[in-house]
Design a protein around this motif. Structure first.
Motif, mmCIF file in Angstrom:
data_model
loop_
_atom_site.group_PDB
_atom_site.id
_atom_site.type_symbol
_atom_site.label_atom_id
_atom_site.label_comp_id
_atom_site.label_asym_id
_atom_site.label_seq_id
_atom_site.Cartn_x
_atom_site.Cartn_y
_atom_site.Cartn_z
ATOM 1 N N VAL A 58 66.309 43.966 82.002
ATOM 2 C CA VAL A 58 66.763 45.008 81.085
ATOM 3 C C VAL A 58 66.938 44.458 79.676
ATOM 4 C CG1 VAL A 58 68.679 46.557 80.560
ATOM 5 C CG2 VAL A 58 67.816 46.402 82.887
ATOM 6 N N ARG A 59 67.482 43.259 79.557
ATOM 7 C CA ARG A 59 67.750 42.697 78.239
ATOM 8 C C ARG A 59 66.488 42.227 77.528
ATOM 9 N NH1 ARG A 59 71.160 44.281 75.303
ATOM 10 N NH2 ARG A 59 71.028 42.362 74.081
ATOM 11 N N THR A 60 65.440 41.917 78.276
ATOM 12 C CA THR A 60 64.201 41.454 77.658
ATOM 13 C C THR A 60 63.237 42.587 77.336
ATOM 14 O OG1 THR A 60 63.341 41.010 79.877
ATOM 15 C CG2 THR A 60 64.309 39.157 78.665
ATOM 16 N N THR A 61 63.593 43.810 77.670
ATOM 17 C CA THR A 61 62.761 44.963 77.339
ATOM 18 C C THR A 61 63.451 45.785 76.245
ATOM 19 O OG1 THR A 61 63.773 46.234 79.133
ATOM 20 C CG2 THR A 61 61.716 45.064 79.618
ATOM 21 N N GLU A 62 62.764 46.788 75.786
ATOM 22 C CA GLU A 62 63.327 47.642 74.750
ATOM 23 C C GLU A 62 64.503 48.443 75.289
ATOM 24 O OE1 GLU A 62 61.785 51.083 71.581
ATOM 25 O OE2 GLU A 62 60.444 50.218 73.092
ATOM 26 N N LEU A 144 73.817 46.757 78.300
ATOM 27 C CA LEU A 144 72.550 46.848 79.028
ATOM 28 C C LEU A 144 71.671 47.996 78.551
ATOM 29 C CD1 LEU A 144 73.734 46.134 82.689
ATOM 30 C CD2 LEU A 144 72.610 44.564 81.111
ATOM 31 N N THR A 145 72.260 49.070 78.083
ATOM 32 C CA THR A 145 71.465 50.270 77.810
ATOM 33 C C THR A 145 71.248 50.554 76.335
ATOM 34 O OG1 THR A 145 73.459 51.661 77.910
ATOM 35 C CG2 THR A 145 72.230 51.335 79.956
ATOM 36 N N THR A 146 71.990 49.911 75.439
ATOM 37 C CA THR A 146 71.845 50.187 74.010
ATOM 38 C C THR A 146 71.460 48.903 73.271
ATOM 39 O OG1 THR A 146 74.160 49.729 73.446
ATOM 40 C CG2 THR A 146 73.633 51.944 74.216
ATOM 41 N N ASP A 147 71.157 49.077 71.999
ATOM 42 C CA ASP A 147 70.793 47.940 71.139
ATOM 43 C C ASP A 147 71.925 47.550 70.199
ATOM 44 O OD1 ASP A 147 70.770 50.242 69.677
ATOM 45 O OD2 ASP A 147 68.846 49.855 68.681
ATOM 46 N N LEU A 148 73.154 47.935 70.500
ATOM 47 C CA LEU A 148 74.268 47.637 69.605
ATOM 48 C C LEU A 148 74.586 46.145 69.563
ATOM 49 C CD1 LEU A 148 76.647 50.620 70.494
ATOM 50 C CD2 LEU A 148 75.227 50.358 68.462
ATOM 51 N N PHE A 149 74.465 45.447 70.698
ATOM 52 C CA PHE A 149 74.775 44.021 70.736
ATOM 53 C C PHE A 149 73.625 43.173 70.217
ATOM 54 C CE2 PHE A 149 77.917 45.744 73.570
ATOM 55 C CZ PHE A 149 79.015 44.907 73.422
ATOM 56 N N ASP A 150 72.501 43.804 69.894
ATOM 57 C CA ASP A 150 71.384 43.057 69.317
ATOM 58 C C ASP A 150 71.574 42.798 67.833
ATOM 59 O OD1 ASP A 150 70.231 43.152 71.795
ATOM 60 O OD2 ASP A 150 68.998 44.917 71.352
ATOM 61 N N ARG A 151 72.582 43.429 67.248
ATOM 62 C CA ARG A 151 72.871 43.244 65.825
ATOM 63 C C ARG A 151 74.301 42.727 65.683
ATOM 64 N NH1 ARG A 151 70.695 48.445 66.247
ATOM 65 N NH2 ARG A 151 72.750 49.362 65.876
ATOM 66 N N PRO A 152 74.528 41.398 65.888
ATOM 67 C CA PRO A 152 75.905 40.858 65.896
ATOM 68 C C PRO A 152 76.661 41.088 64.592
ATOM 69 C CG PRO A 152 74.312 39.271 66.749
ATOM 70 C CD PRO A 152 73.519 40.379 66.150
ATOM 71 N N GLY A 153 75.962 41.065 63.452
ATOM 72 C CA GLY A 153 76.656 41.223 62.178
ATOM 73 C C GLY A 153 76.836 42.648 61.739
ATOM 74 N N SER A 154 76.455 43.604 62.569
ATOM 75 C CA SER A 154 76.533 44.998 62.178
ATOM 76 C C SER A 154 77.984 45.489 62.196
ATOM 77 C CB SER A 154 75.672 45.854 63.119
ATOM 78 O OG SER A 154 75.844 47.231 62.835
ATOM 79 N N ALA A 155 78.276 46.370 61.263
ATOM 80 C CA ALA A 155 79.627 46.950 61.220
ATOM 81 C C ALA A 155 79.859 47.935 62.354
ATOM 82 C CB ALA A 155 79.844 47.652 59.878
#
Length: 515
Positions: A58-62, A144-155
């Motif tokens: 899951v983490r290696t796919t979109e 697992l289901t969103t891309d929020l943790f893919d942007r660590p510096g995001s507000a």
């Protein structure tokens, strides 16, 4: 007066409750260290072999859900919060935080302690555990289901964590509320939650807040947690102890069934009992009504399951049609799977007919065998009760949406095949008997003993068939091939269900010809 009696008099309610729970926890039949070690071993093996590869995949796919801005994340957060609160309320109606072991509850009820003294202390600890578990579950699902943790510096990430904390705070309060309040008050709370979630989503997704929509959601959740928690804890002193004793006894029996490998028997204990309309099953001259009329009357007698079917079946049919007609492959898979699961959950109200067939095939006949019209009795109502709402929802979705790529014929064929697959899986589930002993035999592999996996699959075989069948159908190049796969899977489910009762298709056909 002895020293022990003086100590008992001077001890406060909290100390007395703690002493009783400590003595009960150190009884002779408690779980040993070896039992806990074996459970930990199975958890580690299953996690390393099955959970870890799925997480990695899951983490290696979109990501399934992309949330680039706060305006896009706010409606999703509101939807998740409303679903968690509603699920917590529903869980509390059947198994709330005040449910204790029957013997322990009997001991507390035999003392001079008020319900607030012993139930409040236990409820606070359980609600703390439930809040922590909800927080971890929401964070894991978001990871697992969103891309929020893919942007660590995001507000947006701190806002997401704040919303998760708010959901973890309000869910335990709603869990306790669902148990201590009446059905009418729970319905009012669910309606208020839905309205508040819709209003917050509309306000948070607009540009008025300047990207602070998740903070608004967090504030609403915090206020709701405080209000619900205070109101629910005040209702503990007025809880119906007789009803709580019945709930505790039922929970203990269900837990025994679950630990002995018959989870379906445990779930059967929580099936609502039919009420009213007893005379509607017969005609004025005393004869039984037709098969469709009998099935409809039996379904309406359990109002809760009828309402759930009225929600899940049309929603599942619409999602099925959207899934088979969606041009995007990822969206198609997600919608198709959700629709199939929705139809499977909604088809539970037809299970009474198949459980009657199971009893007829396994139990000794009391008034002689009567096989005439067995196929009509067991197929008429289940097929109509699932096909009609799913078909209507599918037709409305096709007419309201844009035409699918493969044409309406392919969409209808795939939706019908999915419905047939779900009916076969439901039949397999309802014909389930006790846990086969051969499943408990060790299954030695280089990774360890995986016999627990076979037991797990057996417990949720219907859901496993639905998920696996939808994935296989989604991978077929043509609609006709996918429909044939669904038909073959349903036929295998019917054969396996009959085998569970000791019958086969050949022996059943022979008996029907003789009748």
């Amino acid at each position: 007066m002895t020293t022990d009696s003086i100590t008992a008099v001077e001890a406060g309610p909290r100390d007395r409750v703690h002493a009783v729970r400590h003595r009960y926890a150190h009884r002779g039949d408690r779980a040993t260290v070896q039992d806990w070690a074996y459970t930990l071993y199975l958890s580690v093996i299953l996690g390393a072999v099955y959970v870890a590869p799925v997480v990695y995949l899951v983490r290696t796919t979109e990501a399934l859900v992309s949330l680039p801005t706060a305006e896009a994340a706010t409606p999703v957060a509101c939807l998740v919060a409303a679903a968690v609160v509603g699920g917590a309320q529903l869980t509390g109606r059947f198994w709330g935080p005040l449910v204790l072991k029957p013997f322990l509850l009997h001991v507390f009820m035999s003392t001079d302690l008020s319900p607030t003294d012993y139930l409040g202390t236990i409820a606070r600890r359980r609600l703390a555990y439930a809040g922590l578990g909800t927080l971890l579950a929401v964070c894991t699902a978001t990871f697992l289901t969103t891309d929020l943790f893919d942007r660590p510096g995001s507000a947006l990430l701190p806002q997401t964590l704040a919303v998760a904390v708010g959901i973890g705070a309000v869910a335990p309060a709603a869990w306790l509320w669902g148990q201590v309040r009446t059905v009418r008050e729970n319905v009012l709370l669910a309606t208020a939650v839905a309205g508040a979630a819709a209003a917050t989503a509309l306000l948070g997704s607009s540009s008025l807040l300047g990207g602070n929509g998740p903070w608004l959601v967090t504030g609403v959740l915090a206020a709701a947690a405080v209000l619900l928690g205070r109101s629910a804890f005040r209702s503990v002193r007025t809880v119906d102890l007789a009803r709580l004793a019945r709930e505790s006894a039922r929970a203990a029996e269900a837990q025994t069934f679950a630990w002995t490998g018959t989870l379906h028997h445990a779930l059967d204990l929580y099936r609502p009992q039919p009420r009213g309309l007893t005379s509607a099953l017969t005609r004025p001259d005393g004869r039984l009504r037709g098969h469709l009329a009998q099935g409809a009357v039996r379904a309406v007698r359990t109002r809760g399951r009828a309402i759930a079917a009225a929600v899940f079946l049309p929603a599942g049919g619409a999602l099925l049609t959207l899934g088979v007609a969606a041009p995007d492959a990822r969206l198609a898979t997600l919608s198709w799977t959700a629709g199939a699961v929705g139809v499977y959950l909604g088809s539970g109200w037809v299970g009474e007919s198949w459980r009657g067939l199971r009893d007829e095939l396994t139990l000794a006949p009391l008034l002689g065998e009567w096989w005439g019209g067995m196929l009509a009795r067991t197929l008429a109502w289940p097929v109509v009760a699932v096909a009609v709402p799913v078909g209507l929802a599918s037709a409305v979705t096709l007419l309201a949406g844009r035409p699918p790529q493969g044409g309406p014929a392919d969409a209808v064929l795939l939706t019908a095949g999915s419905a047939v697959l779900v009916l076969g899986a439901r039949f397999l589930r309802e014909m389930k008997m006790n846990l086969p002993v051969e499943l408990l035999l060790p299954l030695i592999t280089p990774l360890g003993d995986l016999s627990a996996l076979r037991v797990f699959v057996w417990q949720f075989d219907g859901l496993v068939v639905v998920l696996a069948g939808v994935l296989v159908m989604n991978g077929m190049p043509s609609a006709s091939g996918a429909a044939l796969v669904a038909l073959a899977a349903a036929a295998c489910c019917v054969w396996a269900g009959l085998r569970r009762t000791g019958w086969s298709l050949r022996s059943l056909a022979t008996r029907l010809r003789r009748a």
